[in-house]
Design a protein around this motif. Structure first.
Motif, PDB file in Angstrom:
ATOM      1  N   TYR A 137       0.871  -1.172   0.000  1.00 60.09           N
ATOM      2  CA  TYR A 137       0.000   0.000   0.000  1.00 60.09           C
ATOM      3  C   TYR A 137       0.910   1.225   0.000  1.00 60.09           C
ATOM      4  N   LYS A 138       1.007   1.861  -1.155  1.00 57.47           N
ATOM      5  CA  LYS A 138       1.962   2.950  -1.357  1.00 57.47           C
ATOM      6  C   LYS A 138       1.207   4.276  -1.316  1.00 57.47           C
ATOM      7  N   CYS A 139       1.488   5.062  -0.279  1.00 55.58           N
ATOM      8  CA  CYS A 139       0.742   6.300  -0.042  1.00 55.58           C
ATOM      9  C   CYS A 139       1.507   7.506  -0.597  1.00 55.58           C
ATOM     10  N   TYR A 140       0.842   8.278  -1.445  1.00 52.40           N
ATOM     11  CA  TYR A 140       1.398   9.516  -1.982  1.00 52.40           C
ATOM     12  C   TYR A 140       1.020  10.630  -1.005  1.00 52.40           C
ATOM     13  N   VAL A 141       2.038  11.198  -0.365  1.00 55.50           N
ATOM     14  CA  VAL A 141       1.810  12.073   0.788  1.00 55.50           C
ATOM     15  C   VAL A 141       2.300  13.495   0.488  1.00 55.50           C
TER      16      VAL A 141
END
Length: 258
Positions: A137-141
């Motif tokens: 789960y790759k979160c763009y922050v």
């Protein structure tokens, strides 16, 4: 420019300082760049933020990797070089055999593979729906706020990019999207947002943070300062990311995290 983000001395532990002195690739001032480029240092850093990290079985080099450590390893684990990306420098072991090779790695195999590089050995994280590989789960922050989440399933060679509410999906170019419909629980989504909000200590920061979720428990994976090296994004997605980064730098509220 991640070298401009200096780490607060309150977040730098003696263990982090010791690792930087031991690891030849980490020498110099401790910046966010130093943290992001080293998987072990990243784990030590986020522990100060009270994030959950994988269980650690070993960290060190071939000189400190002993037969006793090798003998005490569990049936499932993953060996990782602290500097590297993707599947490079990574040996996953399931049922005591290297994944997809069905070979039991010997003590001497690991000693040679380490080649004086710094290594961590951690738990192999699989949930009930995972097949061989964990789901990423790759979160763009942006300034501590999640805008997009990429769900990656290596076993299916698939990745899909979603808005934070999972009501809209964006396609990657050249990457299959045959992933299953995955809906995060409110508990897991809340923890993702809570963790990433801690990164608001860095002004005007855009970063991707990768996690695993095992039975609703969110576990830190790694930091990715330059997601995909800018590749595989559609024109629409590049336009949206450019818009969001510009708005972030102007200090505008462009979305709501909660």
């Amino acid at each position: 420019n991640f070298t401009n983000y200096r780490i607060s001395p309150q977040l730098i532990t003696n263990e982090m300082k010791a690792h930087i002195n031991r690891c030849r690739a980490c020498r110099g001032p401790i910046t966010l760049y130093t943290i992001c480029q080293d998987k072990y240092l990243s784990q030590l850093f986020v522990r100060q933020l009270r994030w959950r990290t994988p269980k650690l079985y070993f960290n060190g080099t071939c000189n400190t990797f002993t037969r006793k450590i090798y003998k005490d390893l569990p049936d499932e684990y993953v060996m990782k070089m602290t500097h590297g990306y993707g599947a490079k420098g990574c040996v996953p072991v399931i049922n005591k055999k290297i994944l997809n090779k069905h070979v039991i790695p010997s003590f001497n195999y690991f000693k040679k593979w380490m080649d004086n590089k710094y290594i961590i050995c951690e738990e192999y994280l699989l949930d009930k729906t995972s097949v061989k590989y964990p789901i990423d789960y790759k979160c763009y922050v942006f300034n501590g706020t999640i805008k997009y989440i990429c769900v990656g399933e290596r076993f299916l060679k698939s990745a899909s990019l979603h808005a934070i509410d999972f009501k809209r999906k964006y396609k990657f170019v050249g990457i299959r999207d045959n992933s299953r419909d995955i809906i995060l629980s409110n508990k897991a989504l809340y923890t993702l947002k809570k963790y990433c909000r801690d990164l608001s200590i860095f002004n005007n920061l855009f970063i991707r943070v990768d996690f695993y979720i095992i039975e609703d428990e969110v576990i830190f994976g790694e930091f990715t300062p330059n997601p995909n090296n800018g590749h595989h994004y559609s024109r629409e997605m590049l336009s949206l990311l450019d818009r969001d980064i510009r708005a972030m730098r102007r200090g505008r509220v462009i979305f709501n995290n909660y």
